[in-house]
Design a protein around this motif. Structure first.
Motif, PDB file in Angstrom:
ATOM      1  N   GLU A  74       0.575  -1.269   0.140  1.00 19.48           N
ATOM      2  CA  GLU A  74      -0.042   0.180  -0.129  1.00 19.48           C
ATOM      3  C   GLU A  74       0.723   1.195   0.025  1.00 19.48           C
ATOM      4  OE1 GLU A  74      -1.553   3.405   1.414  1.00 19.48           O
ATOM      5  OE2 GLU A  74      -1.114   2.093   3.015  1.00 19.48           O
ATOM      6  N   PHE A  80      -1.514   3.855  -5.271  1.00 18.90           N
ATOM      7  CA  PHE A  80      -2.647   4.374  -4.854  1.00 18.90           C
ATOM      8  C   PHE A  80      -2.863   5.820  -5.262  1.00 18.90           C
ATOM      9  CE2 PHE A  80      -3.669   1.097  -2.297  1.00 18.90           C
ATOM     10  CZ  PHE A  80      -5.222   1.025  -2.193  1.00 18.90           C
ATOM     11  N   ALA A  86      -6.526   0.684  -9.290  1.00 16.32           N
ATOM     12  CA  ALA A  86      -7.893   0.495  -9.553  1.00 16.32           C
ATOM     13  C   ALA A  86      -8.410  -0.072 -10.948  1.00 16.32           C
ATOM     14  CB  ALA A  86      -8.606   1.768  -9.312  1.00 16.32           C
ATOM     15  N   LEU A  89      -7.224  -3.814 -10.920  1.00 18.59           N
ATOM     16  CA  LEU A  89      -8.048  -4.468 -10.104  1.00 18.59           C
ATOM     17  C   LEU A  89      -9.591  -4.700 -10.936  1.00 18.59           C
ATOM     18  CD1 LEU A  89      -7.403  -5.191  -7.160  1.00 18.59           C
ATOM     19  CD2 LEU A  89      -8.553  -3.109  -6.429  1.00 18.59           C
ATOM     20  N   ARG A  90      -9.838  -3.774 -11.709  1.00 15.12           N
ATOM     21  CA  ARG A  90     -10.977  -3.947 -12.384  1.00 15.12           C
ATOM     22  C   ARG A  90     -10.783  -5.178 -13.375  1.00 15.12           C
ATOM     23  NH1 ARG A  90     -11.896   0.927 -16.544  1.00 15.12           N
ATOM     24  NH2 ARG A  90     -13.838   1.518 -15.571  1.00 15.12           N
ATOM     25  N   SER A  93     -10.845  -8.289 -11.509  1.00 14.08           N
ATOM     26  CA  SER A  93     -12.240  -8.533 -11.060  1.00 14.08           C
ATOM     27  C   SER A  93     -13.177  -9.302 -12.157  1.00 14.08           C
ATOM     28  CB  SER A  93     -12.761  -7.402 -10.239  1.00 14.08           C
ATOM     29  OG  SER A  93     -14.068  -7.630 -10.359  1.00 14.08           O
ATOM     30  N   LYS A  94     -12.842  -8.766 -13.312  1.00 13.83           N
ATOM     31  CA  LYS A  94     -13.642  -9.068 -14.331  1.00 13.83           C
ATOM     32  C   LYS A  94     -13.333 -10.571 -14.774  1.00 13.83           C
ATOM     33  CE  LYS A  94     -14.600  -5.001 -16.935  1.00 13.83           C
ATOM     34  NZ  LYS A  94     -14.503  -3.996 -17.761  1.00 13.83           N
ATOM     35  N   THR A  97     -14.403 -13.105 -11.891  1.00 16.23           N
ATOM     36  CA  THR A  97     -15.713 -13.226 -11.688  1.00 16.23           C
ATOM     37  C   THR A  97     -16.381 -13.946 -12.864  1.00 16.23           C
ATOM     38  OG1 THR A  97     -16.001 -10.997 -10.958  1.00 16.23           O
ATOM     39  CG2 THR A  97     -17.901 -11.991 -12.323  1.00 16.23           C
ATOM     40  N   GLN A 102     -13.413 -15.765  -6.273  1.00 23.41           N
ATOM     41  CA  GLN A 102     -13.664 -14.490  -5.592  1.00 23.41           C
ATOM     42  C   GLN A 102     -12.203 -13.798  -5.388  1.00 23.41           C
ATOM     43  OE1 GLN A 102     -16.492 -13.286  -4.940  1.00 23.41           O
ATOM     44  NE2 GLN A 102     -17.311 -15.272  -5.766  1.00 23.41           N
ATOM     45  N   LEU A 103     -12.425 -12.415  -5.288  1.00 24.79           N
ATOM     46  CA  LEU A 103     -11.171 -11.888  -4.866  1.00 24.79           C
ATOM     47  C   LEU A 103     -10.900 -11.051  -3.599  1.00 24.79           C
ATOM     48  CD1 LEU A 103     -10.454  -8.672  -7.386  1.00 24.79           C
ATOM     49  CD2 LEU A 103      -9.440  -8.936  -5.050  1.00 24.79           C
ATOM     50  N   VAL A 104      -9.887 -11.621  -2.941  1.00 27.85           N
ATOM     51  CA  VAL A 104      -9.574 -11.176  -1.603  1.00 27.85           C
ATOM     52  C   VAL A 104      -8.562 -10.169  -1.760  1.00 27.85           C
ATOM     53  CG1 VAL A 104      -8.726 -12.080   0.572  1.00 27.85           C
ATOM     54  CG2 VAL A 104     -10.266 -13.645  -0.696  1.00 27.85           C
ATOM     55  N   LEU A 105      -8.820  -9.052  -1.190  1.00 24.49           N
ATOM     56  CA  LEU A 105      -7.616  -8.164  -1.265  1.00 24.49           C
ATOM     57  C   LEU A 105      -6.731  -7.897   0.017  1.00 24.49           C
ATOM     58  CD1 LEU A 105      -6.860  -5.665  -3.188  1.00 24.49           C
ATOM     59  CD2 LEU A 105      -8.474  -4.364  -1.988  1.00 24.49           C
ATOM     60  N   LEU A 107      -3.909  -5.695   1.288  1.00 21.67           N
ATOM     61  CA  LEU A 107      -3.068  -4.266   1.293  1.00 21.67           C
ATOM     62  C   LEU A 107      -2.091  -4.474   2.383  1.00 21.67           C
ATOM     63  CD1 LEU A 107      -4.399  -3.497  -1.005  1.00 21.67           C
ATOM     64  CD2 LEU A 107      -5.846  -1.802   0.101  1.00 21.67           C
ATOM     65  N   PRO A 286      -6.585  11.899 -16.237  1.00 19.72           N
ATOM     66  CA  PRO A 286      -6.882  13.181 -15.799  1.00 19.72           C
ATOM     67  C   PRO A 286      -5.582  14.037 -15.930  1.00 19.72           C
ATOM     68  CG  PRO A 286      -6.929  11.552 -14.041  1.00 19.72           C
ATOM     69  CD  PRO A 286      -6.805  10.834 -15.487  1.00 19.72           C
TER      70      PRO A 286
ATOM     71  N   PHE B  80     -13.875   4.938 -10.256  1.00 22.34           N
ATOM     72  CA  PHE B  80     -12.791   4.425 -10.625  1.00 22.34           C
ATOM     73  C   PHE B  80     -11.565   5.599 -11.335  1.00 22.34           C
ATOM     74  CE2 PHE B  80     -13.407   0.225  -9.732  1.00 22.34           C
ATOM     75  CZ  PHE B  80     -12.524  -0.352  -9.735  1.00 22.34           C
ATOM     76  N   ALA B  86      -9.914   3.808  -4.366  1.00 25.38           N
ATOM     77  CA  ALA B  86      -8.494   3.203  -3.687  1.00 25.38           C
ATOM     78  C   ALA B  86      -8.267   3.820  -2.159  1.00 25.38           C
ATOM     79  CB  ALA B  86      -7.521   3.811  -4.809  1.00 25.38           C
ATOM     80  N   SER B  93      -9.404  -1.525   4.497  1.00 26.55           N
ATOM     81  CA  SER B  93      -8.396  -2.568   4.682  1.00 26.55           C
ATOM     82  C   SER B  93      -7.830  -2.307   6.053  1.00 26.55           C
ATOM     83  CB  SER B  93      -7.380  -2.469   3.467  1.00 26.55           C
ATOM     84  OG  SER B  93      -6.206  -3.556   3.739  1.00 26.55           O
ATOM     85  N   LEU B 103     -11.261  -9.012   3.476  1.00 28.90           N
ATOM     86  CA  LEU B 103     -11.614  -8.144   2.512  1.00 28.90           C
ATOM     87  C   LEU B 103     -12.010  -8.870   1.089  1.00 28.90           C
ATOM     88  CD1 LEU B 103     -10.447  -4.532   1.682  1.00 28.90           C
ATOM     89  CD2 LEU B 103     -11.870  -5.909   0.167  1.00 28.90           C
ATOM     90  N   VAL B 104     -13.337  -9.112   0.827  1.00 25.18           N
ATOM     91  CA  VAL B 104     -13.676  -9.711  -0.369  1.00 25.18           C
ATOM     92  C   VAL B 104     -14.082  -8.575  -1.160  1.00 25.18           C
ATOM     93  CG1 VAL B 104     -14.925 -11.345  -1.257  1.00 25.18           C
ATOM     94  CG2 VAL B 104     -13.862 -11.835   0.667  1.00 25.18           C
ATOM     95  N   LEU B 105     -13.475  -8.399  -2.376  1.00 26.54           N
ATOM     96  CA  LEU B 105     -14.008  -7.160  -3.293  1.00 26.54           C
ATOM     97  C   LEU B 105     -14.985  -7.728  -4.268  1.00 26.54           C
ATOM     98  CD1 LEU B 105     -13.224  -4.287  -3.728  1.00 26.54           C
ATOM     99  CD2 LEU B 105     -11.766  -5.090  -5.211  1.00 26.54           C
ATOM    100  N   LEU B 107     -16.947  -6.136  -7.578  1.00 31.32           N
ATOM    101  CA  LEU B 107     -17.021  -5.121  -8.617  1.00 31.32           C
ATOM    102  C   LEU B 107     -18.055  -5.525  -9.340  1.00 31.32           C
ATOM    103  CD1 LEU B 107     -14.998  -3.191  -7.244  1.00 31.32           C
ATOM    104  CD2 LEU B 107     -13.324  -4.154  -9.035  1.00 31.32           C
ATOM    105  N   ARG B 116     -25.587 -11.870  -9.270  1.00 33.80           N
ATOM    106  CA  ARG B 116     -24.304 -12.603  -8.714  1.00 33.80           C
ATOM    107  C   ARG B 116     -24.053 -12.106  -7.164  1.00 33.80           C
ATOM    108  NH1 ARG B 116     -19.094 -11.376  -8.779  1.00 33.80           N
ATOM    109  NH2 ARG B 116     -19.372  -9.560 -10.129  1.00 33.80           N
TER     110      ARG B 116
END
Lengths: 349, 349
Positions: A74, A80, A86, A89-90, A93-94, A97, A102-105, A107, A286, B80, B86, B93, B103-105, B107, B116
């Motif tokens: 972290e 961060f 992020a 992660l997305r 995650s996709k 899924t 499952q996604l266990v985070l 940090l 950005p 995001f 984040a 976290s 922590l199970v994320l 999205l 789901r």
DNA sequence: CGGGGAGGTGAGAGCGCTCTCCGGCACCAC
DNA sequence: GTGGTGCCGGAGAGCGCTCTCACCTCCCCG
């Protein structure tokens, strides 16, 4: 308040459907070998009771968790401060899924956290791990290795000696840097400077290497160390300008750095891109779109990186699960996958 | 490769220490009532064997998972694009880690994902959920409610009617907006405009409400809708300037919007802050510090929000676990906790 | 010196699931 | 008719842990 209703068990479903637990289990797990009529009865019972399998019980016997840990240090500002993490992660995650994982985070921050993560991974709570390791001296990699958990790294680990079958996904930092330089030379620039990132990160080191690939002659005078922040970019740009007032282009190790450089350039009265052309790296939206002028930069597909990491890991897990040694040989896990980068042309170069 | 060594079980530890499983369990779980000498023997055996409890087996009987789901709708650009999510995640976290929770994320993206998530939550895989619900018509809240999982929301849910004991953590958007306006009026500004965010998000609506609290007289001419992006900020600023060329201050619903407004202001030859003072919201660093001039804005403590969400949830879980009705009455779960915001003064106002 | 605690410890019954057998039954060939 | 051959479906043994009880020491007090 919400009284936790006792959830129906396999047993309950079996009773309702008038079959045995085993049959229900078969149906629920999509195994064949159950007559359609029965299967239908079971399915109805499941529906009526709102049955959901108890994952804990299942894991207990299968030793599979259908869960993957994502480990990231972290304190790394990079993780961060940017939207990078992020986005990865997305992607992760996709992909997870899509494969019902499952996604266990996890940090981490500081030494005691490392121990904790090590314990967690070694504890066999997850089937695999996705680890973000950006620093040369990162303790995380050694830790996960010791934990003996299948792992895919995000970013080339510093200690990748090309032999030990470490699996990682990275974007083509070196190639991207070359593309940046090539673009600059294509613009007729000849005195190209580079502001590096923190060189204990492989991404920064690789970008520098790419720069050097094409500017082997660039004296140390044209290379200045930055730290991936805009403040660092400002500092480095001033230094560079003092040392080499005639430079006509800058390749910054990332967009934040470039934004800082841009500010100093303006402050010193240099026109961009007329006097000095600037190329960044990351295409961090950005920032890149809102600098003045908008930044020409090297884009990497962050989300795809994440997705690929997950895919690689799951594939490895499957192979391991099926105990299929032959296929492991037929399709050896790639040790490193490098994603292409693309030049995004805006106004700064 | 790494052959998964059969991990030692409680049984193994018990045998090695020459005690029963029950005793080992007691020691491992920190229960008292074990003679120190024995406890020490057990601890040594645990150490030597590298024993780690099997969480699945434990959950099976305790019905506790020491895991919390964090649910966020992914497509929300806000989640995001900003470093917000984040940062909240980091706070969450930290707090969860401190209490040995995972922590199970989760999205989500699109309808099928909702189903789901609903199934997952209802499946009792986690003890509770932290849900980010930003939109008025978000289906997530209803979903988790139906799943019957203890939940804390991040951001005031749109349908908070103040009665149904919904627990949420939000920052003081309304108060922050008032502080922004107050700052502007303190500067002697009298024709203050507001560029809103997307009003289907409670944060945007609340900021508008705060603005109105102090500028009840502000005609619709001084309020223009934005969408939390810099492009939207540009568009709105142009509109505002056309409609009301004499305005002397702008309160933008967030920093990105303010950055866009700043650009248009410069383009139209207005000096900031001399001609027009600008205040943003969020104190999103990469943006707020790098606008020209640097942005005066309202800061919220994002990380603390996350931390607080987790704390509230865990507290609720504890209460529930101890079945302690009385304490639930003595210290009722707060229905909404609002974190203060602070004005950060830079150069734009 | 005996009885009644109190505090430690162990035995054993599950938690809800998977998976290996194994028996039963229908169908075919002989 | 009899024996073989599949296919289905059920019984039952755990997976590794927690937790309730019952038991067994001691120790204290009468």
């Amino acid at each position: 308040m919400t009284e936790t209703a006792p959830r129906p068990t396999l047993e309950a479903v079996a009773e309702r459907a008038g079959v045995s637990r085993a049959t229900v289990s078969r149906v629920v797990n999509g195994a064949h070998g159950v007559r359609e009529a029965l299967a239908e009865r079971v399915r109805r019972a499941v529906e009526e009771l709102g049955y959901v399998p108890n994952q804990a019980a299942r894991s207990l016997v299968t030793k599979r968790h259908d869960a993957v840990a994502v480990v990231a240090a972290e304190p790394e500002s990079r993780v961060f401060a940017d939207p990078f993490f992020a986005q990865q992660l997305r992607g992760i995650s996709k992909e997870l899924t899509a494969h019902d994982n499952q996604l266990v985070l996890l940090l981490t921050e500081g030494r005691e956290d490392h121990a904790r993560v090590g314990r967690y991974l070694a504890g066999g709570h997850v089937d695999g791990a996705l680890v973000f390791s950006l620093h040369l001296d990162d303790p995380l990699p050694g830790l996960v290795r010791r934990a003996g958990v299948p792992t895919v790294f995000g970013g080339r680990p510093g200690w990748d000696d090309g032999r030990d079958g470490v699996v990682y996904v990275d974007s083509d930092n070196r190639g991207g840097a070359r593309a940046a330089v090539r673009h600059l030379t294509g613009l007729g620039r000849t005195r190209i400077a580079h502001i590096t990132g923190p060189l204990d990160q492989t991404s920064a080191a690789d970008r520098l290497a790419g720069f050097r690939d094409l500017r082997a002659d660039a004296g140390p005078g044209l290379i200045e160390r930055g730290d991936f922040t805009s403040g660092g970019g400002e500092r480095a740009m001033r230094e560079l300008l003092d040392r080499c007032p005639g430079l006509d282009a800058v390749f910054a190790a990332n967009d934040l750095t470039a934004a800082g450089a841009l500010r100093v350039l303006r402050e010193r009265g240099r026109r961009v891109p007329d006097d000095v052309a600037v190329v960044g790296f990351d295409d961090m939206l950005p920032v890149a779109e809102q600098t003045d002028p908008p930044l020409t930069t090297i884009r990497q597909d962050i989300e795809e990186m994440g997705r690929l990491m997950a895919r690689l890991l799951l594939r490895g897990l499957d192979r391991r699960a099926s105990g299929d040694e032959t296929s492991a040989i037929a399709a050896p896990a790639p040790s490193g996958v490098v994603l292409p980068t693309t030049l995004v042309r805006r106004a700064s170069a």
